[in-house]
Design an enzyme around this catalytic site. Structure first.
Site, PDB file in Angstrom:
ATOM      1  N   HIS A  13       0.386  -1.307   0.036  1.00  0.00           N
ATOM      2  CA  HIS A  13      -0.123  -0.022  -0.009  1.00  0.00           C
ATOM      3  C   HIS A  13       0.740   1.206   0.206  1.00  0.00           C
ATOM      4  O   HIS A  13       2.088   0.960   1.064  1.00  0.00           O
ATOM      5  CB  HIS A  13      -1.141   0.319   1.364  1.00  0.00           C
ATOM      6  CG  HIS A  13       0.108   0.169   2.784  1.00  0.00           C
ATOM      7  ND1 HIS A  13       0.113   0.984   3.158  1.00  0.00           N
ATOM      8  CD2 HIS A  13       0.504  -0.816   3.403  1.00  0.00           C
ATOM      9  CE1 HIS A  13       0.725   1.171   4.337  1.00  0.00           C
ATOM     10  NE2 HIS A  13       0.405  -0.190   3.821  1.00  0.00           N
ATOM     11  N   ARG A  44      -6.206   0.962   4.581  1.00  0.00           N
ATOM     12  CA  ARG A  44      -4.761   1.727   3.517  1.00  0.00           C
ATOM     13  C   ARG A  44      -4.334   0.372   2.059  1.00  0.00           C
ATOM     14  O   ARG A  44      -4.137   1.089   1.592  1.00  0.00           O
ATOM     15  CB  ARG A  44      -3.383   1.812   4.532  1.00  0.00           C
ATOM     16  CG  ARG A  44      -2.991   0.671   5.323  1.00  0.00           C
ATOM     17  CD  ARG A  44      -2.225   0.821   6.171  1.00  0.00           C
ATOM     18  NE  ARG A  44      -1.282  -0.130   6.997  1.00  0.00           N
ATOM     19  CZ  ARG A  44      -1.951  -0.364   7.730  1.00  0.00           C
ATOM     20  NH1 ARG A  44      -3.152  -0.351   8.168  1.00  0.00           N
ATOM     21  NH2 ARG A  44      -1.157  -1.729   8.458  1.00  0.00           N
ATOM     22  N   GLU A  60      -1.384  -6.931   7.419  1.00  0.00           N
ATOM     23  CA  GLU A  60      -0.262  -6.360   7.861  1.00  0.00           C
ATOM     24  C   GLU A  60       0.246  -7.788   9.620  1.00  0.00           C
ATOM     25  O   GLU A  60      -0.624  -7.733  10.093  1.00  0.00           O
ATOM     26  CB  GLU A  60       0.247  -4.716   8.478  1.00  0.00           C
ATOM     27  CG  GLU A  60       1.194  -4.688   9.120  1.00  0.00           C
ATOM     28  CD  GLU A  60       2.909  -4.862   7.883  1.00  0.00           C
ATOM     29  OE1 GLU A  60       2.909  -6.522   8.399  1.00  0.00           O
ATOM     30  OE2 GLU A  60       3.496  -3.904   7.353  1.00  0.00           O
ATOM     31  N   HIS A  69       0.562  -5.515   2.629  1.00  0.00           N
ATOM     32  CA  HIS A  69       1.118  -4.167   3.379  1.00  0.00           C
ATOM     33  C   HIS A  69       3.094  -5.118   3.419  1.00  0.00           C
ATOM     34  O   HIS A  69       2.996  -6.447   3.119  1.00  0.00           O
ATOM     35  CB  HIS A  69       0.713  -4.873   4.681  1.00  0.00           C
ATOM     36  CG  HIS A  69      -0.874  -4.621   5.005  1.00  0.00           C
ATOM     37  ND1 HIS A  69      -1.082  -3.748   5.907  1.00  0.00           N
ATOM     38  CD2 HIS A  69      -1.897  -5.306   4.730  1.00  0.00           C
ATOM     39  CE1 HIS A  69      -2.095  -3.804   5.245  1.00  0.00           C
ATOM     40  NE2 HIS A  69      -2.972  -4.509   4.607  1.00  0.00           N
TER      41      HIS A  69
END
Length: 248
Positions: A9, A60, A87, A182
């Site tokens: 991202h 995100r 993440e 991520h």
């Protein structure tokens, strides 16, 4: 030829503030929005025609995906979201400034928390309101699936089933596949694809917003991998990621 594109991202608001983010749902910064646009433009210029898209359940990554697909005029594509692409969960470190944490605990300790393969940060208490257990998007997860902290090892372990059962098989159906996620979940994918050791994967730094392309033959044997960026820009971005948690 099959192609898999990984995109970390764009810069988030907490990336900008150099804070540990993990599963905290933070949006993109203005720079992150532009990074996503540039990533989409590069992919369009290179002639990518994705057939399917995978992303996490964090905004995100989702917003980066939207912007990339918008730039490519591909917003109609089927999108699959999974918490398994989230993440790494940073436990009690989430929200803390990385450099300030290094000032307090030392570069070596923060590097261990941030980059150790199998040593996680101090976990959240199970009753902590920041626990994913209180977030409705994770209501169908079992208690064992909800992390209160993770090391890279744990992130890879929960990502692997999704890679094997969802993403990898899609390459048998679609010529081009996009994954927007991520830094640490994507490091897990790269580790598997390139057979990187537990030790060497700790040195891999994936910059935000830059498409990372993997090319395969029809039997899904990896032929080559490369970023859609010039070498000097890529070097600077990777160094910036590596230096995030060093003392000022």
């Amino acid at each position: 030829m099959k192609k898999l594109v990984l995109i970390r991202h764009g810069e988030s608001l907490w990336n900008k503030e150099n804070r540990f983010t993990g599963w905290t749902d933070i949006d993109l910064s203005e720079k992150g929005i532009e990074e996503a646009r540039e990533g989409g433009r590069r992919l369009k210029e290179e002639g990518f025609k994705f057939g399917i898209v995978f992303t996490s359940v964090l905004k995100r990554a989702i917003r980066t995906m939207w912007i990339v697909l918008d730039e490519m005029d591909l917003m109609w594509l089927p999108v699959h979201k999974s918490w398994r692409l989230n993440e790494k969960h940073y436990g009690l470190l989430q929200g803390l400034n990385k450099a300030e944490t290094a000032e307090k605990y030392g570069d070596a300790q923060v590097l261990l928390w941030r980059r150790s393969f199998d040593i996680p940060a101090t976990p959240l208490d199970k009753d902590d309101p920041r626990s994913p257990a209180f977030d409705p998007r994770y209501k169908d997860l079992t208690p064992n699936e909800i992390p209160l902290t993770e090391a890279l090892k744990h992130t890879i372990e929960r990502m692997l089933p999704y890679w094997e059962n969802n993403i990898k098989p899609s390459l048998n159906v679609h010529e081009h596949v996009l994954v927007v996620a991520h830094g640490n979940s994507l490091r897990g994918v790269v580790k598997v694809l390139k057979n990187i050791s537990d030790k060497d994967i700790l040195e891999l730094n994936i910059p935000t917003g830059i498409p990372y392309v993997f090319e395969f033959d029809d039997d899904l044997n990896l032929l080559k991998d490369y970023y859609l960026a010039d070498e000097e820009t890529l070097r600077q971005l990777m160094e910036a990621v590596a230096n995030q948690a060093k003392k000022k």
